[in-house]
Write a protein that holds these residues in place. Structure first.
Motif, mmCIF file in Angstrom:
data_model
loop_
_atom_site.group_PDB
_atom_site.id
_atom_site.type_symbol
_atom_site.label_atom_id
_atom_site.label_comp_id
_atom_site.label_asym_id
_atom_site.label_seq_id
_atom_site.Cartn_x
_atom_site.Cartn_y
_atom_site.Cartn_z
ATOM 1 N N ALA C 182 -10.842 29.281 -42.364
ATOM 2 C CA ALA C 182 -10.737 30.493 -41.543
ATOM 3 C C ALA C 182 -10.737 30.142 -40.060
ATOM 4 N N ALA C 183 -11.599 29.180 -39.675
ATOM 5 C CA ALA C 183 -11.687 28.790 -38.271
ATOM 6 C C ALA C 183 -10.351 28.237 -37.784
ATOM 7 N N ALA C 184 -9.731 27.405 -38.641
ATOM 8 C CA ALA C 184 -8.451 26.812 -38.246
ATOM 9 C C ALA C 184 -7.431 27.908 -37.971
ATOM 10 N N GLU C 185 -7.430 28.944 -38.795
ATOM 11 C CA GLU C 185 -6.475 30.035 -38.619
ATOM 12 C C GLU C 185 -6.694 30.800 -37.312
ATOM 13 N N VAL C 186 -7.966 31.127 -37.043
ATOM 14 C CA VAL C 186 -8.210 31.920 -35.825
ATOM 15 C C VAL C 186 -7.986 31.057 -34.578
ATOM 16 N N ALA C 190 -5.322 31.830 -31.546
ATOM 17 C CA ALA C 190 -5.726 31.969 -30.143
ATOM 18 C C ALA C 190 -5.162 30.840 -29.291
ATOM 19 N N GLY C 191 -4.401 29.931 -29.917
ATOM 20 C CA GLY C 191 -3.839 28.798 -29.164
ATOM 21 C C GLY C 191 -4.898 27.806 -28.739
ATOM 22 N N LEU C 192 -5.916 27.641 -29.546
ATOM 23 C CA LEU C 192 -7.037 26.773 -29.176
ATOM 24 C C LEU C 192 -7.248 25.662 -30.209
ATOM 25 N N ARG C 193 -6.150 25.188 -30.760
ATOM 26 C CA ARG C 193 -6.249 24.143 -31.786
ATOM 27 C C ARG C 193 -7.081 22.936 -31.336
ATOM 28 N N ASP C 194 -7.051 22.629 -30.049
ATOM 29 C CA ASP C 194 -7.724 21.413 -29.567
ATOM 30 C C ASP C 194 -9.185 21.644 -29.181
ATOM 31 N N ALA C 195 -9.648 22.867 -29.324
ATOM 32 C CA ALA C 195 -10.997 23.162 -28.839
ATOM 33 C C ALA C 195 -12.125 22.435 -29.585
ATOM 34 N N ARG C 242 -7.852 38.093 -38.614
ATOM 35 C CA ARG C 242 -6.743 37.395 -39.253
ATOM 36 C C ARG C 242 -7.185 36.544 -40.442
ATOM 37 N N ALA C 243 -8.449 36.151 -40.408
ATOM 38 C CA ALA C 243 -8.915 35.283 -41.493
ATOM 39 C C ALA C 243 -10.320 35.709 -41.884
#
Lengths: 267, 350, 286
Positions: C182-186, C190-195, C242-243
């Motif tokens: 779920a975290a990966a989806e959100v 939000a465009g924060l894949r690298d966070a 979304r997730a």
């Protein structure tokens, strides 16, 4: 022909439990080998992250072992040779990581080296260094969990070693430090080597303290055991492959080192 | 006086208080039974153990003084020690063992090597420098230990039962060599041993220690001829009889009398050598002045002779030849007659 | 809004809570097969009325359900004094793996549908019901070192991108476990894949890092935020819808105690069960 007059047969009361013991230790390994997806092995091994995790594991376990040697051998000496007060309490404290659940060990490391920790907050304020979630944190976690193995086995070797050799060295003009380097350490070298091997193996398999204190990030903190555990959540077969890689590499390393040590001892 | 010490140690049941004076070039043997405190004394002299009382001084410099709190640690004392089991470092070669003291004191490599070679030659082990201690015989190991102790030219040499771990034949050879090396050594030597033969063969002077105290001191032949305690008498194989002399008769404290050749008066010891005691099954004819009935309580073979322990009015030890022992049909419990010529009894003041 | 109490005392309390939570996780692996003595020896003559449920009921439940299910367990046991309920709390994936290897259990309650689907594919479970939903929230330590808060003067729920940046130290679950998926989806939305700076094996582990103040923020379930009480700050964010993880529950085909299993599932789906879930922060099924 016979080298000794002793009966070469193993007595049954020893043979039976020994055989059961071997089976108990080896059969799970056989299980892994049987269940391994040999057909997709190459594919699994070339998956991104595997090499990275393996490299990180080997490097961090080796650094943790070196760190344990630097700190642990002198500590073992203090426990075995010095007459400081509260030595038995000190010994008990040193072995705490052996009984502490590693995850709790990881939390304890936060309390010392974390951003809010006693040492960590000072490091952050003074130098802007933060340790958690870095490879340094991996090494610290592994050292915390594995060093007691080294300390315990080196202390045992020191206690078993003949302290009269140290007296001889003293009468020949060697101070305690020289005696330690030139006499004590060479005498207990096999014990130090055995301790280092145990320490390295434990560091290589470290999971709980690492994932807590160092976190899990591919390339910097994801060691093989972490990769194996997470793979197990989704693809048990991939986990088996990763475990086998870890096993093969560690067994290979240990056998190689053992040959070198034995070679040296014989020469 | 080069080594001048008085050593007091209290530890458990041991209360040691022993003065030690050894001149340059002199060899002092400290003789005593196990547990007498000999090794403790040696450890104090070596600096491995701090005394509870007393003072140790060598050539005028103070190594230990309890009153002023002075204690020079072992590694700062210019001495050499040879231990009972040689204790060669197993991880070093023979030459490295010999050179160890020089290396610890910062002597250069070439000089160390030369000194090790010289000393190995001196102790008759030239060419064995590259061996490991495990490849040496017991006698060779003890020679290396001696070379290791002497290579640094110490002021004091301490020998702790240096020959007792060796078999009888090797002991004989090494003892003779040790004697030669000690003769050439200019410093003070203290030899700790429980073997009177070592003391007699190697020492210029003997100190007998029992239960932490000096009970007798003197030149070796004096101590061996005129022991003052049962322990020393037994060690040197004499029967020691305490009594009071009046002319040529000594009335023994334990009862009975011994005829002696020399006139004496007052409290004395009468000492009888085992080989001067003769045994008979019947009371011998003639008129030997010392004839006593006795019972055989123990017999131990001793080379070609059998040492017989006798109980009776006058307890004695007798040496008889194996042949005689068999011919007399002696068995423990046998009743015999023991005779000693008056001229064979040594008498000296207590 | 964001209070800054943060004294040493508060830190120590948090720490203790973290240790206890972790120790609990470590310890929760045993499941007993044997009925306790006395329960097995049924003597029908002694029953005065309705015998109720008897024997042992074994439930495998996602770790995030710990508080609610412990409450429901007590309720069921009080109503059925002859029933012994044992609950094995762990990560859903680990539980599914254990069940697939033949671990004996009556009920499985998963934190995501994928793990339940895995068991249904294997024929271990034939029928399951979604009984709760658990969206993600952003958990932030009390002292909030990065000063995370919704942009001022804007109404409605903020985007995750308004709250955190890639530079912050952020903990999330690993994609292999439900909360991580779920975290990966959100994060992607939000465009924060690298966070993320660490992908933890377990949502409680993320929560602990937040509680200890060792990360600036972490993505956890609403139910975890409730469980943590006032030890952390938490923000809802737009992308969480979304997730949303759905929690399915089902009776195992080989359940040793199917009657008790059915009763437990019914209790979870009942109004009382739903109230308990709501009180713990879970959302009702759609």
């Amino acid at each position: 022909m016979r080298r000794t007059a002793r009966d070469p047969r193993i007595p049954v009361p020893l043979l039976v439990p020994a055989t059961v013991g071997v089976a108990f230790l080896v059969l799970p390994l056989v299980g892994l080998l049987v269940r391994a997806p040999w057909s997709s092995l190459g594919e699994q091994l070339s998956a991104p992250g595997v090499g990275e995790a393996l490299r990180l594991s080997l490097v961090s376990a080796t650094v943790a072992t070196l760190l344990s040697l630097v700190l642990g051998v002198p500590l073992a000496w203090v426990l075995a040779r010095s007459r400081i007060r509260g030595r038995s309490v000190l010994r008990a404290l040193v072995t705490v990581p052996l009984v502490l659940p590693p995850v709790v060990g990881g939390v304890a490391l936060f309390l010392v080296f974390g951003r809010q920790g006693i040492v960590g907050s000072w490091l952050d304020d003074a130098f802007g260094i933060t340790i958690p979630f870095t490879t340094t944190a991996v090494v610290l976690s592994q050292t915390f969990v594995a060093m007691p193995f080294l300390v315990v086995s080196v202390e045992g070797a020191l206690r078993a070693a003949d302290a009269r050799f140290e007296d001889v060295a003293a009468t020949l003009g060697a101070d305690r430090w020289t005696t330690f380097r030139r006499v004590t350490l060479p005498l207990v070298a096999p014990g130090v080597a055995a301790g280092a091997v145990l320490c390295w193996a434990r560091a290589l398999g470290e999971f709980g303290a690492t994932i807590t204190f160092a976190g899990n990030f591919p390339g910097t903190t994801q060691t093989m055991p972490l990769a194996v555990y997470l793979a197990l959540q989704r693809e048990p077969e991939a986990a088996i492959v990763l475990s086998l890689v870890l096993l093969a590499v560690s067994l290979g390393t240990l056998l190689l080192l053992r040959d070198r040590w034995l070679g040296r001892a014989a020469g | 006086m080069s080594l001048s010490a008085r050593v007091g140690v209290r530890r458990g049941s041991l209360a040691l208080d022993v003065p030690v004076e050894v001149a340059d070039g002199e060899v002092l043997a400290v003789l005593g039974p196990n547990g007498a405190g000999k090794s403790t004394l040696l450890r104090v002299l070596a600096g491995l153990l701090a005394p509870d009382d007393g003072r140790v001084a060598v050539d005028g410099s103070v190594w230990d003084d309890v009153r002023t709190g002075t204690h020079l640690p072992a590694h700062r004392r210019p001495l050499g020690v040879v231990f009972q089991d040689a204790l060669l470092f197993p991880h070093l070669s023979v030459a490295e063992n010999v050179a160890f003291g020089l290396r610890a004191r910062g002597v250069g490599k070439a000089e160390r090597r030369a000194a090790a070679t010289t000393w190995l030659e001196r102790v008759g082990l030239a060419g064995l420098g590259d061996r490991r201690p495990g490849q040496l015989s017991g006698g060779q190991a003890q020679r290396v230990a001696l070379a290791r102790a002497l290579v640094g030219d110490p002021a004091v040499l301490l020998l702790d039962e240096p020959l007792s771990a060796l078999d009888a034949r090797t002991r004989l050879v090494v003892r003779a060599e040790l004697r030669r090396h000690l003769a050439g050594f200019g410093g003070s030597t203290v030899l700790v041993t429980h073997d009177p033969v070592d003391a007699m063969a190697l020492a210029d002077r003997v100190v007998v220690v029992e239960e932490g105290r000096v009970v007798q001191t003197g030149p070796p032949d004096e101590v061996s001829r005129r022991p003052r305690t049962d322990y020393v008498a037994r060690l040197v194989g004499l029967s020691l009889l305490a009594g009071t002399a009046e002319g040529t008769t000594v009335r023994l404290d334990a009862g009975g009398a011994v005829a002696v050749a020399e006139e004496a008066t007052g409290p004395v010891f009468a000492a009888v050598r085992p080989e001067s005691v003769a045994l008979y099954l019947a009371r011998p004819e003639g008129s030997p002045r010392n004839v006593w009935p006795a019972r055989l309580v123990g017999a131990t073979p001793h080379g070609a002779t059998v040492r017989c322990e006798l109980d009776g009015e006058v307890p004695l030890v007798a040496d008889v030849t194996g042949t005689a022992f068999t011919e007399l049909g002696l068995v423990p419990g046998a009743e015999v007659w023991a005779t000693v010529k008056a001229s064979e009894v040594a008498v000296y003041a207590r | 809004m964001s209070p800054r109490p943060g004294g040493p005392r508060a830190v120590r309390l948090l720490t203790l809570a973290g240790l206890v939570a972790l120790a609990g996780l470590v310890g929760c692996t045993g499941e007993g097969r044997d009925a306790p003595p006395g329960v097995a020896e049924e003597e029908p003559g002694e029953w005065a009325g309705d015998p109720g449920l008897t024997g042992t009921l074994t439930v495998f439940a996602a770790a995030s359900l710990t508080d609610v299910f412990t409450e429901l367990e007590t309720r069921l046991e009080v109503a059925n004094p002859q029933l012994e309920v044992r609950i094995n709390y762990a990560g859903s994936s680990a539980l599914a793996a254990q069940l697939a290897q033949g671990a004996p259990a009556d009920v499985f309650a998963s934190a995501d549908e994928a793990q339940m689907a895995r068991l249904e594919d294997d024929g271990l479970v034939t029928d399951s019901d979604v009984f709760a939903r658990n969206p993600l929230m952003l958990a932030v330590p009390l002292d909030n070192p990065e000063g995370i808060m919704p942009p001022e003067g804007r109404a409605g729920i903020p985007s995750l991108a308004d709250l955190i940046t890639a530079e912050m130290t952020v903990a999330v679950c690993a994609p292999e476990v439900p909360c991580g998926a779920a975290a990966a989806e959100v994060l992607a939305a939000a465009g924060l894949r690298d966070a993320p700076d660490t992908y933890d094996d377990d949502v409680r582990s993320v929560l602990t890092k937040v509680q200890l103040g060792e990360v600036d923020a972490g993505l956890v379930y609403v139910s975890d935020v409730h469980a943590a009480g006032d030890e952390i700050l938490a923000y809802a964010f737009e992308e969480s819808s979304r997730a949303v993880n759905s929690y399915p529950i089902g009776v195992l085909e080989d359940a040793p105690n199917p009657a008790a299993a059915r009763a437990f599932v019914d209790l979870v789906l009942s109004e009382a069960g739903q109230q308990a879930l709501a009180a713990a922060g879970f959302q009702p099924p759609p």
